[in-house]
Enzyme design. Sequence first.
Site, PDB file in Angstrom:
ATOM      1  N   LYS A 134      -5.326  -4.654  11.154  1.00  0.00           N
ATOM      2  CA  LYS A 134      -5.237  -3.621  11.356  1.00  0.00           C
ATOM      3  C   LYS A 134      -6.566  -2.508  11.586  1.00  0.00           C
ATOM      4  CE  LYS A 134      -1.769  -2.501   7.548  1.00  0.00           C
ATOM      5  NZ  LYS A 134      -2.178  -3.462   7.351  1.00  0.00           N
ATOM      6  N   ARG A 160       5.647   1.805   5.982  1.00  0.00           N
ATOM      7  CA  ARG A 160       5.288   0.995   5.305  1.00  0.00           C
ATOM      8  C   ARG A 160       6.914   0.318   4.426  1.00  0.00           C
ATOM      9  NH1 ARG A 160      -0.466   1.063   4.134  1.00  0.00           N
ATOM     10  NH2 ARG A 160      -1.684  -0.672   3.786  1.00  0.00           N
ATOM     11  N   ARG A 196     -14.284  -7.770   1.015  1.00  0.00           N
ATOM     12  CA  ARG A 196     -14.569  -6.604   1.810  1.00  0.00           C
ATOM     13  C   ARG A 196     -15.700  -6.034   1.437  1.00  0.00           C
ATOM     14  NH1 ARG A 196      -9.289  -4.366   4.420  1.00  0.00           N
ATOM     15  NH2 ARG A 196      -8.691  -3.405   2.427  1.00  0.00           N
ATOM     16  N   ARG A 210     -13.624  -1.167  -2.934  1.00  0.00           N
ATOM     17  CA  ARG A 210     -12.443  -0.380  -2.673  1.00  0.00           C
ATOM     18  C   ARG A 210     -11.757  -0.636  -3.609  1.00  0.00           C
ATOM     19  NH1 ARG A 210      -8.732  -0.728   2.535  1.00  0.00           N
ATOM     20  NH2 ARG A 210      -7.189  -0.611   0.889  1.00  0.00           N
ATOM     21  N   ARG A 220      -0.133  -6.217  -3.973  1.00  0.00           N
ATOM     22  CA  ARG A 220      -0.391  -4.862  -1.875  1.00  0.00           C
ATOM     23  C   ARG A 220       0.503  -6.343  -1.866  1.00  0.00           C
ATOM     24  NH1 ARG A 220      -6.464  -4.434  -2.000  1.00  0.00           N
ATOM     25  NH2 ARG A 220      -5.769  -3.188   0.352  1.00  0.00           N
TER      26      ARG A 220
HETATM   27  P1  ADP Z   1      -4.011  -2.362   3.922  1.00  0.00           P
HETATM   28  O1  ADP Z   1      -3.831  -2.069   4.636  1.00  0.00           O
HETATM   29  O2  ADP Z   1      -5.619  -2.503   3.693  1.00  0.00           O
HETATM   30  O3  ADP Z   1      -3.536  -2.829   2.160  1.00  0.00           O
HETATM   31  P2  ADP Z   1      -4.848   0.549   3.565  1.00  0.00           P
HETATM   32  O4  ADP Z   1      -6.065   1.087   3.332  1.00  0.00           O
HETATM   33  O5  ADP Z   1      -4.131   0.917   4.489  1.00  0.00           O
HETATM   34  O6  ADP Z   1      -5.507  -0.857   3.023  1.00  0.00           O
HETATM   35  O7  ADP Z   1      -4.099   1.262   2.728  1.00  0.00           O
HETATM   36  C1  ADP Z   1      -4.216   1.013   1.141  1.00  0.00           C
HETATM   37  C2  ADP Z   1      -3.259   1.413  -0.361  1.00  0.00           C
HETATM   38  O8  ADP Z   1      -2.802   3.035   0.590  1.00  0.00           O
HETATM   39  C3  ADP Z   1      -1.778   1.149   0.124  1.00  0.00           C
HETATM   40  O9  ADP Z   1      -2.222   0.180  -0.861  1.00  0.00           O
HETATM   41  C4  ADP Z   1      -1.058   2.473  -0.583  1.00  0.00           C
HETATM   42  O10 ADP Z   1      -0.665   2.433  -2.180  1.00  0.00           O
HETATM   43  C5  ADP Z   1      -1.105   3.614   0.860  1.00  0.00           C
HETATM   44  N1  ADP Z   1      -0.919   3.910   1.565  1.00  0.00           N
HETATM   45  C6  ADP Z   1      -1.280   3.308   2.137  1.00  0.00           C
HETATM   46  N2  ADP Z   1      -0.335   3.784   3.643  1.00  0.00           N
HETATM   47  C7  ADP Z   1       0.699   3.735   2.877  1.00  0.00           C
HETATM   48  C8  ADP Z   1       2.239   3.840   3.886  1.00  0.00           C
HETATM   49  N3  ADP Z   1       2.191   4.161   4.973  1.00  0.00           N
HETATM   50  N4  ADP Z   1       3.032   4.087   2.793  1.00  0.00           N
HETATM   51  C9  ADP Z   1       3.024   4.220   1.708  1.00  0.00           C
HETATM   52  N5  ADP Z   1       2.009   3.892   1.015  1.00  0.00           N
HETATM   53  C10 ADP Z   1       0.327   4.203   1.700  1.00  0.00           C
END
Ligand code: ADP
Length: 223
Positions: free
Chosen positions: A17, A92, A131, A165, A176
């Site tokens: 994404k 999400r 990553r 990370r 996740r």
């Molecule tokens: P990835 O897509 O690789 O999982 P992100 O950087 O998008 O990584 O998100 C990392 C973390 O940030 C998620 O595992 C969650 O803890 C939090 N997060 C991000 N966006 C949301 C969301 N819309 N709702 C809840 N938690 C979120």
Amino acid sequence: MAKPLNLILVGAPGSGKGTQAQRLLEQHGLPQISTGDMLRQAQREGTALGLEAKGYMNAGQLVPDALMVNLIRERLAQPDAQKGFVLDGFPRTVAQAEALDGMLRTTGTELSAVVVMDVPDEAIVERITGRRSCKACSAVFHVRFSPPKQAGVCDRCGASALYQREDDTEDKVRVRLKAFADQTSQVIPYYQRQGLVTRLNGLGTPEDVYAAIVKAVGAGAKA
Ligand code: ADP
Ligand code: ZN
């Protein structure tokens, strides 16, 4: 004037994404609204939101909806988001999707498309554990698939700031992926009912996937 392109990218962690949102920003000037990047930024700045989100993020769990909805509400009100946007990492949960619909309704904003990027779990684990992310500009690399020219140094901004990370370890990725399967995947039928969903294979090269997205959003896209 062409209609603004308001896109949502949905996919498991590591489905690409961020990579695609970055391209849409570079090629079409669409602001990339990445909630993950925003939360990591908040952590670095030590804001109340950052502190509250940290435990959830490092455990691989979702941050509570109320925090996320407020964050997005403020972000979508910014001037740059009025001419289109790409949401990467939000919504999400179905509750987040419903809250977003409410916000968009009050401003008369329509979603153009919801693009779902499908990548099998085993490929995700391989992508995420290799990553490396740039602390300075959020660019992403992979130790084998797209290594930086010089180890530890970001090709995009030049900072010696590549790091792994805390949530990019195998056990956290499994957590996740479970959050994706249990909660986030529910937003797909939610948007299917609105006729907005396009699914595509996220396993191709970044170029292939980008071409598929442009084709899918087609007519609405600015050339
Ligand atoms: P990835 O897509 O690789 O999982 P992100 O950087 O998008 O990584 O998100 C990392 C973390 O940030 C998620 O595992 C969650 O803890 C939090 N997060 C991000 N966006 C949301 C969301 N819309 N709702 C809840 N938690 C979120
Ligand atoms: Zn960088």
